[in-house]
Write an enzyme that holds these catalytic residues in place. Structure first.
Site, PDB file in Angstrom:
ATOM      1  N   LYS A  13       0.715  -1.206  -0.288  1.00 17.46           N
ATOM      2  CA  LYS A  13      -0.131   0.086  -0.044  1.00 17.46           C
ATOM      3  C   LYS A  13       0.709   1.247  -0.023  1.00 17.46           C
ATOM      4  O   LYS A  13       0.602   2.207  -0.739  1.00 17.46           O
ATOM      5  CB  LYS A  13      -0.943   0.134   1.270  1.00 17.46           C
ATOM      6  CG  LYS A  13      -1.781  -0.937   1.211  1.00 17.46           C
ATOM      7  CD  LYS A  13      -3.024  -0.855   2.317  1.00 17.46           C
ATOM      8  CE  LYS A  13      -2.178  -0.905   3.726  1.00 17.46           C
ATOM      9  NZ  LYS A  13      -1.921  -2.121   4.431  1.00 17.46           N
ATOM     10  N   ARG A  88      -9.856   1.094   8.325  1.00 20.82           N
ATOM     11  CA  ARG A  88      -9.409  -0.204   8.400  1.00 20.82           C
ATOM     12  C   ARG A  88     -10.812  -0.990   9.161  1.00 20.82           C
ATOM     13  O   ARG A  88     -10.264  -2.067   9.486  1.00 20.82           O
ATOM     14  CB  ARG A  88      -8.085  -0.278   9.433  1.00 20.82           C
ATOM     15  CG  ARG A  88      -6.963  -0.355   8.630  1.00 20.82           C
ATOM     16  CD  ARG A  88      -5.777  -0.347   9.758  1.00 20.82           C
ATOM     17  NE  ARG A  88      -4.567  -1.049   9.471  1.00 20.82           N
ATOM     18  CZ  ARG A  88      -3.511  -0.640   9.079  1.00 20.82           C
ATOM     19  NH1 ARG A  88      -3.315   0.634   8.764  1.00 20.82           N
ATOM     20  NH2 ARG A  88      -2.422  -1.151   8.854  1.00 20.82           N
ATOM     21  N   ARG A 127      11.152  -6.259   5.030  1.00 21.57           N
ATOM     22  CA  ARG A 127      10.919  -4.708   5.181  1.00 21.57           C
ATOM     23  C   ARG A 127      11.693  -4.007   5.895  1.00 21.57           C
ATOM     24  O   ARG A 127      12.136  -4.037   7.117  1.00 21.57           O
ATOM     25  CB  ARG A 127       9.513  -4.385   5.286  1.00 21.57           C
ATOM     26  CG  ARG A 127       9.070  -3.105   5.392  1.00 21.57           C
ATOM     27  CD  ARG A 127       7.791  -2.767   5.104  1.00 21.57           C
ATOM     28  NE  ARG A 127       6.899  -2.995   6.177  1.00 21.57           N
ATOM     29  CZ  ARG A 127       5.535  -2.875   6.364  1.00 21.57           C
ATOM     30  NH1 ARG A 127       4.856  -2.715   5.308  1.00 21.57           N
ATOM     31  NH2 ARG A 127       4.595  -3.506   7.297  1.00 21.57           N
ATOM     32  N   ARG A 160      10.562  -1.796  11.357  1.00 19.95           N
ATOM     33  CA  ARG A 160       9.646  -1.606  12.344  1.00 19.95           C
ATOM     34  C   ARG A 160       9.478  -2.414  13.559  1.00 19.95           C
ATOM     35  O   ARG A 160       9.693  -3.748  13.107  1.00 19.95           O
ATOM     36  CB  ARG A 160       8.226  -1.328  11.404  1.00 19.95           C
ATOM     37  CG  ARG A 160       7.976  -0.059  10.824  1.00 19.95           C
ATOM     38  CD  ARG A 160       7.067  -0.151   9.857  1.00 19.95           C
ATOM     39  NE  ARG A 160       5.713  -0.688  10.443  1.00 19.95           N
ATOM     40  CZ  ARG A 160       4.524  -0.737  10.026  1.00 19.95           C
ATOM     41  NH1 ARG A 160       4.611  -0.285   8.548  1.00 19.95           N
ATOM     42  NH2 ARG A 160       3.539  -1.155  10.569  1.00 19.95           N
ATOM     43  N   ARG A 171      -1.747  -8.711  13.300  1.00 21.91           N
ATOM     44  CA  ARG A 171      -2.144  -7.893  12.591  1.00 21.91           C
ATOM     45  C   ARG A 171      -2.955  -8.552  11.339  1.00 21.91           C
ATOM     46  O   ARG A 171      -3.750  -7.914  10.633  1.00 21.91           O
ATOM     47  CB  ARG A 171      -0.862  -7.298  11.872  1.00 21.91           C
ATOM     48  CG  ARG A 171      -0.513  -6.073  13.178  1.00 21.91           C
ATOM     49  CD  ARG A 171       1.042  -5.660  12.667  1.00 21.91           C
ATOM     50  NE  ARG A 171       1.058  -5.091  11.512  1.00 21.91           N
ATOM     51  CZ  ARG A 171       2.635  -4.837  10.905  1.00 21.91           C
ATOM     52  NH1 ARG A 171       3.617  -5.706  11.662  1.00 21.91           N
ATOM     53  NH2 ARG A 171       2.635  -4.372   9.926  1.00 21.91           N
TER      54      ARG A 171
HETATM   55  P1  AMP Z   1       0.633   0.697   9.047  1.00 17.28           P
HETATM   56  O1  AMP Z   1       1.861   1.394   9.092  1.00 17.28           O
HETATM   57  O2  AMP Z   1      -0.617   0.966   8.024  1.00 17.28           O
HETATM   58  O3  AMP Z   1       1.184  -0.639   8.886  1.00 17.28           O
HETATM   59  O4  AMP Z   1       0.111   0.689  10.475  1.00 17.28           O
HETATM   60  C1  AMP Z   1       0.698   0.409  11.627  1.00 17.28           C
HETATM   61  C2  AMP Z   1      -0.086   0.292  12.932  1.00 17.28           C
HETATM   62  O5  AMP Z   1      -0.676   1.456  12.982  1.00 17.28           O
HETATM   63  C3  AMP Z   1      -1.345  -0.866  12.747  1.00 17.28           C
HETATM   64  O6  AMP Z   1      -0.948  -2.180  12.933  1.00 17.28           O
HETATM   65  C4  AMP Z   1      -2.410  -0.191  13.807  1.00 17.28           C
HETATM   66  O7  AMP Z   1      -2.084  -0.665  15.068  1.00 17.28           O
HETATM   67  C5  AMP Z   1      -2.107   1.209  13.686  1.00 17.28           C
HETATM   68  N1  AMP Z   1      -2.915   1.525  12.713  1.00 17.28           N
HETATM   69  C6  AMP Z   1      -2.587   2.321  11.367  1.00 17.28           C
HETATM   70  N2  AMP Z   1      -3.908   2.735  10.767  1.00 17.28           N
HETATM   71  C7  AMP Z   1      -4.910   2.403  11.558  1.00 17.28           C
HETATM   72  C8  AMP Z   1      -6.508   2.666  11.534  1.00 17.28           C
HETATM   73  N3  AMP Z   1      -6.975   3.047  10.339  1.00 17.28           N
HETATM   74  N4  AMP Z   1      -7.103   2.132  12.383  1.00 17.28           N
HETATM   75  C9  AMP Z   1      -6.637   1.841  13.596  1.00 17.28           C
HETATM   76  N5  AMP Z   1      -5.071   1.499  13.606  1.00 17.28           N
HETATM   77  C10 AMP Z   1      -4.200   1.765  12.777  1.00 17.28           C
END
Ligand code: AMP
Length: 218
Positions: A13, A88, A127, A160, A171
């Site tokens: 993404k 999400r 990653r 990360r 996740r």
């Molecule tokens: P990402 O970088 O998109 O993989 O997001 C990392 C983490 O941030 C996710 O595993 C969630 O814990 C939190 N997070 C990111 N976007 C959202 C969202 N739209 N709603 C809830 N938690 C989020």
């Protein structure tokens, strides 16, 4: 142009969003990146977000929706945005509809990326990200020119904290339970575009981004 990036973690993404953002001149709004910035700065929101992110859980809807709502009010987002990792949950998608309606903006495309699960796990393990400019690398598929150093800005790359085997499992479970219903949600509305990203078919995020740009600029 308002675009949503949908898909499990590790499907690409962020890669697609950053190419589209650069080519279309609209910001990439990654809720994950915003939370990570707050965690780094040790803000109240950062402390709260980290307690969920470190366990591979979602940050509560109310907090996340407020964050996106105010981000969409900033001047650079008035011509559109690429929402990367938001919505999400169905609640987030419904609230986003309301927010966009208030702004008299319509949703143009929802890009749903799919990748086989075994590949996802490998991609997340491999990653590396640049904490400075947010560029993404894969130590096997798309390594930086100099090991551990960002090609774009020269900053040291990191893995990360939530990219570990235990958190990835949670996740993915959360993705299937809470986020994947959005595929149907947007399909019914007719603006879903599903794209497979997979090493097996030699199709990566950059290929998807190029095709979308070609279609949009047509
Ligand atoms: P990402 O970088 O998109 O993989 O997001 C990392 C983490 O941030 C996710 O595993 C969630 O814990 C939190 N997070 C990111 N976007 C959202 C969202 N739209 N709603 C809830 N938690 C989020």
């Amino acid at each position: 142009m308002m675009i949503i990036m949908l898909g499990a973690p590790g499907t690409g993404k962020g890669t697609v969003a950053s190419i589209l953002s650069e080519k279309m001149g609209i910001p990439q709004i990654s809720t994950g990146d915003i939370f990570r910035k707050h965690i780094k700065e040790n803000t109240e929101l950062g402390i709260l977000a980290e307690s969920y992110i470190s366990k591979g859980q979602l940050v509560p809807d109310e907090v996340t929706i407020d964050l996106v709502k105010s981000r969409l009010e900033e001047p650079d987002a008035q011509k559109g945005a690429i929402l990367d990792g938001f919505p999400r949950t169905v609640k987030q998608a419904e609230d986003l509809e309301r927010i966009l309606k208030e702004k008299q903006t319509k949703l143009d495309i929802v890009i749903n990326l799919t990748t086989p699960e075994d590949e996802i796990i490998e991609r997340i393990e491999n990653r590396r990200v640049c904490p400075n400019c947010k560029a993404n690398y894969n130590v096997k598929l798309s390594p930086p020119q100099r090991e551990g150093i960002c090609d774009k800005c020269g900053h040291e790359l990191v893995k990360r904290k939530d990219d570990n085997a235990e958190t990835i499992k949670s996740r993915l479970e959360i993705y299937f339970k809470q986020t994947s219903p959005l595929v149907d949600f947007y399909n019914k509305k007719g603006n879903l575009r599903t794209e497979e990203v997979s090493e097996r078919i030699n199709r990566f995020g950059k290929d998807v981004a190029e095709e979308i740009i070609k279609d949009v600029l047509k």
